[in-house]
Design a protein around this motif. Structure first.
Motif, PDB file in Angstrom:
ATOM      1  N   GLU A   8       0.845  -1.184   0.000  1.00 31.27           N
ATOM      2  CA  GLU A   8       0.000   0.000   0.000  1.00 31.27           C
ATOM      3  C   GLU A   8       0.883   1.238   0.000  1.00 31.27           C
ATOM      4  O   GLU A   8       1.865   1.306   0.731  1.00 31.27           O
ATOM      5  N   PRO A   9       0.526   2.216  -0.825  1.00 30.93           N
ATOM      6  CA  PRO A   9       1.367   3.413  -0.861  1.00 30.93           C
ATOM      7  C   PRO A   9       1.118   4.303   0.341  1.00 30.93           C
ATOM      8  O   PRO A   9       1.784   5.281   0.537  1.00 30.93           O
ATOM      9  N   HIS A  10       0.132   3.951   1.121  1.00 32.54           N
ATOM     10  CA  HIS A  10      -0.322   4.886   2.144  1.00 32.54           C
ATOM     11  C   HIS A  10       0.159   4.509   3.527  1.00 32.54           C
ATOM     12  O   HIS A  10      -0.514   4.694   4.511  1.00 32.54           O
ATOM     13  N   GLU A  11       1.317   3.922   3.620  1.00 36.84           N
ATOM     14  CA  GLU A  11       1.623   3.399   4.948  1.00 36.84           C
ATOM     15  C   GLU A  11       2.589   4.244   5.766  1.00 36.84           C
ATOM     16  O   GLU A  11       2.758   4.028   6.940  1.00 36.84           O
ATOM     17  N   HIS A  12       3.244   5.208   5.124  1.00 37.28           N
ATOM     18  CA  HIS A  12       4.192   5.983   5.925  1.00 37.28           C
ATOM     19  C   HIS A  12       3.526   7.224   6.517  1.00 37.28           C
ATOM     20  O   HIS A  12       2.450   7.626   6.109  1.00 37.28           O
ATOM     21  N   LYS A  13       4.191   7.824   7.434  1.00 37.59           N
ATOM     22  CA  LYS A  13       3.675   9.030   8.091  1.00 37.59           C
ATOM     23  C   LYS A  13       3.748  10.228   7.141  1.00 37.59           C
ATOM     24  O   LYS A  13       4.695  10.394   6.396  1.00 37.59           O
ATOM     25  N   GLY A  20      -1.595   9.971   5.281  1.00 38.23           N
ATOM     26  CA  GLY A  20      -1.104   9.070   4.244  1.00 38.23           C
ATOM     27  C   GLY A  20      -0.566   9.839   3.073  1.00 38.23           C
ATOM     28  O   GLY A  20      -0.079  10.959   3.221  1.00 38.23           O
ATOM     29  N   CYS A  21      -0.645   9.229   1.916  1.00 44.41           N
ATOM     30  CA  CYS A  21      -0.225   9.905   0.703  1.00 44.41           C
ATOM     31  C   CYS A  21      -1.315  10.888   0.281  1.00 44.41           C
ATOM     32  O   CYS A  21      -2.361  10.995   0.914  1.00 44.41           O
ATOM     33  N   TYR A  22      -1.068  11.547  -0.804  1.00 39.39           N
ATOM     34  CA  TYR A  22      -2.046  12.503  -1.301  1.00 39.39           C
ATOM     35  C   TYR A  22      -3.175  11.782  -2.025  1.00 39.39           C
ATOM     36  O   TYR A  22      -2.978  10.689  -2.555  1.00 39.39           O
ATOM     37  N   ALA A  45       7.497  17.649  -2.468  1.00 39.52           N
ATOM     38  CA  ALA A  45       8.261  17.393  -1.243  1.00 39.52           C
ATOM     39  C   ALA A  45       7.962  15.977  -0.751  1.00 39.52           C
ATOM     40  O   ALA A  45       8.864  15.233  -0.358  1.00 39.52           O
ATOM     41  N   HIS A  46       6.701  15.610  -0.806  1.00 39.33           N
ATOM     42  CA  HIS A  46       6.294  14.270  -0.372  1.00 39.33           C
ATOM     43  C   HIS A  46       6.974  13.183  -1.222  1.00 39.33           C
ATOM     44  O   HIS A  46       7.444  12.174  -0.707  1.00 39.33           O
ATOM     45  N   MET A  47       7.045  13.436  -2.521  1.00 42.60           N
ATOM     46  CA  MET A  47       7.611  12.421  -3.416  1.00 42.60           C
ATOM     47  C   MET A  47       9.098  12.189  -3.153  1.00 42.60           C
ATOM     48  O   MET A  47       9.624  11.143  -3.488  1.00 42.60           O
ATOM     49  N   HIS A  49      10.469  11.614  -0.449  1.00 45.31           N
ATOM     50  CA  HIS A  49      10.684  10.478   0.462  1.00 45.31           C
ATOM     51  C   HIS A  49       9.649   9.377   0.286  1.00 45.31           C
ATOM     52  O   HIS A  49       9.630   8.412   1.034  1.00 45.31           O
ATOM     53  N   CYS A  50       8.769   9.499  -0.691  1.00 45.32           N
ATOM     54  CA  CYS A  50       7.801   8.426  -0.928  1.00 45.32           C
ATOM     55  C   CYS A  50       8.017   7.868  -2.329  1.00 45.32           C
ATOM     56  O   CYS A  50       7.579   8.462  -3.315  1.00 45.32           O
ATOM     57  N   GLU A  51       8.674   6.745  -2.392  1.00 38.92           N
ATOM     58  CA  GLU A  51       9.000   6.197  -3.699  1.00 38.92           C
ATOM     59  C   GLU A  51       7.736   5.768  -4.445  1.00 38.92           C
ATOM     60  O   GLU A  51       7.646   5.907  -5.663  1.00 38.92           O
ATOM     61  N   ASN A  52       6.759   5.231  -3.709  1.00 40.22           N
ATOM     62  CA  ASN A  52       5.551   4.765  -4.387  1.00 40.22           C
ATOM     63  C   ASN A  52       4.834   5.888  -5.130  1.00 40.22           C
ATOM     64  O   ASN A  52       4.430   5.728  -6.276  1.00 40.22           O
ATOM     65  N   CYS A  53       4.689   7.016  -4.471  1.00 37.59           N
ATOM     66  CA  CYS A  53       4.033   8.141  -5.144  1.00 37.59           C
ATOM     67  C   CYS A  53       4.852   8.583  -6.355  1.00 37.59           C
ATOM     68  O   CYS A  53       4.296   8.931  -7.395  1.00 37.59           O
ATOM     69  N   ARG A  54       6.152   8.557  -6.180  1.00 37.94           N
ATOM     70  CA  ARG A  54       7.024   8.962  -7.290  1.00 37.94           C
ATOM     71  C   ARG A  54       6.816   8.021  -8.490  1.00 37.94           C
ATOM     72  O   ARG A  54       6.679   8.453  -9.621  1.00 37.94           O
TER      73      ARG A  54
HETATM   74 ZN   LIG Z   1       3.179   8.801  -1.056  1.00 40.96          ZN
END
Ligand SMILES: [Zn+2]
Lengths: 100, 203
Positions: A8-13, A20-22, A45-47, A49-54
């Motif tokens: 799930e892409p939504h698991e980090h703070k 979650g993610c956007y 900025a979120h991307m 540190h969030c590889e999934n969103c990237r």
């Molecule tokens: Zn994300």
């Protein structure tokens, strides 16, 4: 294989709303360049540190590009000729030079 | 084609000028056929939709008020013709009586294979293109038409909204869903790695 299925892409703070993610709408708008500046900066900025969103942004962009590059199907001459006939415009069908 | 050019043509169409009818066909049959083919997925149905579209357009031209361009107006007629035909072919799948979105399903991304950096040759091979077409065919018709108009034919969000009688936000939300589904499917496909057909060895 480098694919990380079923994560799930939504698991980090994250500070956005529920943490979650956007929302996916933002990603689609972002890809179209239609996301408001401020949200745009937040998402970028979120991307970082969030590889999934990237990856979702990159692959969505690429998906659109690939579809855009599909060769446009040409209408066969016979189809056009029959269309003119059905529309009672057969007399006005522009004859291609040399063809029949 | 500007709306000004449209206006002159519409006046001639509404006056029953046969040459104007032929001009309308010349200018727009290609776009209608492309939409029809991508919606229907086969040439025979696409041709039927093409013919139905222009027959309906000729009948309705008197009521054309120029609130959208002729092009957008024809897209709308063509899309309706395609949906009607799809519903006839597969009554269970397509419902245009209930605009309730049953097509949404889950669009949460699950594939995170970044296929962006694959060589263009892998991305553009015939087999990949067949997969792309298959993925579009698998979208529900309501998502399919939005995706075709926006991302394949390159209409603006506003034009797509006009052609589909949807709000701009409904177009955006359907487009997002279509993109996510296609992205998901292509990711899964490319994640398997390039499938080299044995036949290629022959050349
Ligand atoms: Zn994300």
């Amino acid at each position: 294989m480098s694919s990380t299925d079923n994560v799930e892409p939504h698991e980090h703070k994250h500070d956005h709303k529920s943490g979650g993610c956007y929302p996916l709408e933002y990603i689609s708008d972002y890809v179209d360049g239609e996301l408001a500046d401020e949200l745009c900066r937040e998402l970028e900025a979120h991307m970082e540190h969030c590889e999934n969103c990237r990856v979702v942004v990159n692959t969505m962009t690429k998906t659109i590009m690939l579809y855009h590059q599909l060769p446009a199907p040409e209408m066969p001459d016979a189809v056009k000729e029959r269309l003119y006939k059905v529309l009672n415009l057969a007399d006005l069908h522009p004859k291609e030079n040399g063809a029949e | 084609m500007s709306n000004l050019d449209d206006q002159a043509l519409v006046e001639r169409l509404q006056a029953g000028d046969q040459f104007a009818y032929a001009e309308l066909v010349e200018q727009h049959a290609g776009q209608v056929y492309r939409l029809a083919l991508r919606m229907m997925g086969n040439e025979a149905d696409a041709e039927d939709v093409l013919q139905e579209t222009f027959l309906s357009a000729f009948k309705a031209i008197d009521r054309f008020e120029g609130r959208s361009s002729l092009s957008t107006w024809l897209y709308r007629i063509a899309n309706n013709a395609a949906l009607m035909r799809l519903r006839r072919n597969e009554p269970d799948q397509v419902s245009i009586d209930e605009p309730v979105e049953r097509d949404d399903g889950d669009v949460m991304p699950r594939q995170f294979f970044d296929f962006c950096c694959l060589p263009e040759d892998d991305l553009m091979r015939d087999e990949a293109r067949a997969e792309m077409q298959r993925a579009v065919d698998e979208l529900t018709p309501t998502l399919r038409s939005v995706f075709i108009m926006r991302d394949i034919e390159g209409l603006s969000t506003q034009e797509t909204a006009e052609a589909l009688d949807l709000s701009v936000s409904a177009v955006k939300s359907r487009l997002m869903r279509a993109r996510l589904k296609l992205r998901e499917q292509l990711s899964a496909y490319f994640a398997q790695g390039p499938v080299i057909p044995e036949a290629r060895a022959s050349s």
